[in-house]
Design an enzyme around this catalytic site. Structure first.
Site, PDB file in Angstrom:
ATOM      1  N   TYR A 254      25.929 -70.864 -26.775  1.00 42.33           N
ATOM      2  CA  TYR A 254      25.294 -70.092 -28.016  1.00 42.33           C
ATOM      3  C   TYR A 254      25.184 -68.436 -27.339  1.00 42.33           C
ATOM      4  O   TYR A 254      24.790 -68.176 -26.224  1.00 42.33           O
ATOM      5  CB  TYR A 254      24.095 -70.232 -28.414  1.00 42.33           C
ATOM      6  CG  TYR A 254      24.184 -71.828 -29.025  1.00 42.33           C
ATOM      7  CD1 TYR A 254      25.256 -72.288 -29.385  1.00 42.33           C
ATOM      8  CD2 TYR A 254      22.936 -72.505 -29.530  1.00 42.33           C
ATOM      9  CE1 TYR A 254      25.251 -73.589 -29.849  1.00 42.33           C
ATOM     10  CE2 TYR A 254      22.920 -73.627 -30.167  1.00 42.33           C
ATOM     11  CZ  TYR A 254      24.285 -74.367 -30.383  1.00 42.33           C
ATOM     12  OH  TYR A 254      24.387 -75.376 -31.104  1.00 42.33           O
TER      13      TYR A 254
ATOM     14  N   GLU B 173       2.450 -79.494 -43.182  1.00 43.20           N
ATOM     15  CA  GLU B 173       3.412 -79.236 -44.442  1.00 43.20           C
ATOM     16  C   GLU B 173       3.051 -78.087 -45.454  1.00 43.20           C
ATOM     17  O   GLU B 173       3.505 -77.999 -46.136  1.00 43.20           O
ATOM     18  CB  GLU B 173       3.462 -80.768 -45.151  1.00 43.20           C
ATOM     19  CG  GLU B 173       4.142 -81.828 -44.416  1.00 43.20           C
ATOM     20  CD  GLU B 173       4.011 -83.090 -45.146  1.00 43.20           C
ATOM     21  OE1 GLU B 173       3.052 -83.573 -45.577  1.00 43.20           O
ATOM     22  OE2 GLU B 173       4.896 -83.896 -45.088  1.00 43.20           O
TER      23      GLU B 173
ATOM     24  N   ASP C 255      14.182 -80.615 -40.621  1.00 45.23           N
ATOM     25  CA  ASP C 255      13.617 -81.361 -42.163  1.00 45.23           C
ATOM     26  C   ASP C 255      12.986 -80.340 -42.960  1.00 45.23           C
ATOM     27  O   ASP C 255      13.278 -80.197 -43.872  1.00 45.23           O
ATOM     28  CB  ASP C 255      12.934 -82.784 -41.852  1.00 45.23           C
ATOM     29  CG  ASP C 255      11.811 -82.548 -40.879  1.00 45.23           C
ATOM     30  OD1 ASP C 255      11.579 -81.469 -40.078  1.00 45.23           O
ATOM     31  OD2 ASP C 255      11.076 -83.278 -41.069  1.00 45.23           O
TER      32      ASP C 255
ATOM     33  N   HIS D  13      13.398 -86.198 -36.324  1.00 44.14           N
ATOM     34  CA  HIS D  13      13.443 -84.647 -36.622  1.00 44.14           C
ATOM     35  C   HIS D  13      12.160 -84.129 -35.649  1.00 44.14           C
ATOM     36  O   HIS D  13      11.153 -83.914 -36.303  1.00 44.14           O
ATOM     37  CB  HIS D  13      13.103 -84.394 -38.332  1.00 44.14           C
ATOM     38  CG  HIS D  13      14.355 -84.443 -38.856  1.00 44.14           C
ATOM     39  ND1 HIS D  13      15.202 -83.536 -38.745  1.00 44.14           N
ATOM     40  CD2 HIS D  13      15.006 -85.143 -39.692  1.00 44.14           C
ATOM     41  CE1 HIS D  13      16.173 -83.325 -39.475  1.00 44.14           C
ATOM     42  NE2 HIS D  13      16.186 -84.532 -40.186  1.00 44.14           N
TER      43      HIS D  13
END
Ligand SMILES: [Zn+2]
Ligand SMILES: [Zn+2]
Length: 396
Positions: free
Chosen positions: A298, A372, A106, A101
């Protein structure tokens, strides 16, 4: 209410970290997100949402119907990882060789699950509906396109959609916004130059596709520099050239692979047309044949001004205006653009940069990681945006 909510959000930080690390340790590539998708649907079911699985392969939708009628707002996360070997020496490093990741998806999944947990315990406060969209294959696979084709923006019809990407260029605790055209379209082309092989010493008896390719490369690069307004943005890159086998052989064929990026549909179309015209003209002038293939990828990602203003004001209420920063458009691409082609919405960035923790590496780098702290922070920002869009009055 606001204090209680914030307490609830920051109180679940350990749980968020645990979820994120579990996903991080078992990365799955586009359309193979079986384990991740199962983790998502199990949590959504536990939160008591209406869950639909198996959309566009591994995609999952969660729906929370509020106590009273109102608008429907959707939020979206992408679930796929990348074919990169992780170099980080951390306890939660990827357990799958060659997969990682390295784009922070994630974190996107985890943040959306956090938002689901919050609203599942404040259901009575919800007017209207909240829809969670977890899609496969953002990294080139166009999972978002398939989700839209399979109807995720209907039943109930989505009035607005929001998505975010963690962003290593801005510091943790900040939100990045960009009004209007924020990310580029990304297409791919293949050119085959078909000459005639022969001895290197007798070029007049052959038709040299390598020389033709040299001219092509030079001329194709003139499109952006000479035919696009310098105040507009466009890129053409030829990323692969293949052909030939030895120093003394003129080969039969050369293949060129490239990408076209633009911040407007008009320039995108113009570049497609001009690349092909140049291929036709240059090959004709050398008397060789060609094949040209152009694959639309895209589209340009356009943030609706009203919606990006809503993101900006909702986030500013929580963190102060000075922490909502403007970011430049980027020539990168995002398949969130497919949702924004159908319904209004906005895509914004969540800062993750933290030099003191060594979180400085760019996307798709084998040392990429997130701070985090962005997990509860991201949950708070989405809760604020939903609160403001549905006019729930939960966040002041
Ligand atoms: Zn990526
Ligand atoms: Zn990404």
């Amino acid at each position: 209410m606001e204090g209680l909510l914030k307490e609830r959000i920051y109180g679940m930080k350990d749980w968020l970290i645990e979820i994120r690390r579990e996903i991080h340790m078992y990365p799955e590539l586009g359309f193979e997100e079986v384990k991740t998708s199962r983790l998502v649907s199990e949590w959504l079911e536990r939160f008591g949402l209406e869950v639909q699985k198996g959309i566009a392969g591994t995609g999952v939708i969660g729906l929370l119907r509020g106590k009273s009628p109102g608008k429907t707002v959707a939020i979206r996360a992408d679930m796929d990882a990348l074919p990169i070997e992780e170099f980080n020496q951390v306890p939660y490093a990827s357990q799958i060789k060659g997969k990682m990741h390295a784009c922070g998806h994630d974190a996107h999944v985890t943040i959306l699950l956090g938002v689901a947990r919050v609203f599942s315990s404040f259901r009575d406060q919800v007017k209207g509906n909240i829809k969670w969209i977890f899609q496969p294959a953002e990294e080139g696979g166009g999972g978002g396109k398939r989700m839209v084709e399979e109807g995720v923006l209907e039943n109930p019809h989505v009035d607005a959609i929001f998505g975010a990407h963690v962003f290593p260029q801005i510091e943790i605790g900040k939100v990045g916004i960009c009004e209007g055209k924020a990310l580029a379209s990304a297409d791919r082309f293949t050119i085959k130059v078909i000459g005639q092989s022969g001895h290197a010493a007798s070029p007049h008896l052959a038709k040299d596709p390598i020389l033709v390719s040299g001219h092509l490369i030079t001329q194709i690069h003139c499109i952006v520099s000479r035919e696009v307004d310098p105040l507009d943005s466009a890129v053409i890159t030829i990323g692969r050239v293949s052909g030939g086998s030895a120093f003394n052989i003129i080969p039969d064929e050369v293949e060129l692979l490239g990408t076209v990026r633009a911040l407007s549909p008009e320039i995108r179309e113009k570049m497609r047309k001009r690349v092909e015209e140049i291929v036709r003209g240059v090959t004709q002038s050398f008397g060789v044949e060609y094949r040209f293939e152009y694959e639309y990828g895209y589209p340009v990602l356009v943030n609706e001004p009203e919606m990006i203003k809503l993101v900006s004001s909702a986030c500013a209420k929580g963190i102060g205006e000075e922490k909502v920063v403007e970011v430049q458009p980027s020539m990168g691409a995002e398949d969130f653009a497919f949702y924004l082609e159908k319904v209004p919405g906005a895509f914004f960035r969540l800062g993750i940069r933290n030099e003191s923790k060594g979180i400085v590496h760019p996307y798709h780098n084998s040392r990429f990681d997130i701070d985090e702290d962005v997990l509860p922070f991201g949950v708070e920002m989405f809760v604020r945006i939903i609160d403001q869009f549905l006019e729930l009055g939960m966040m002041g």
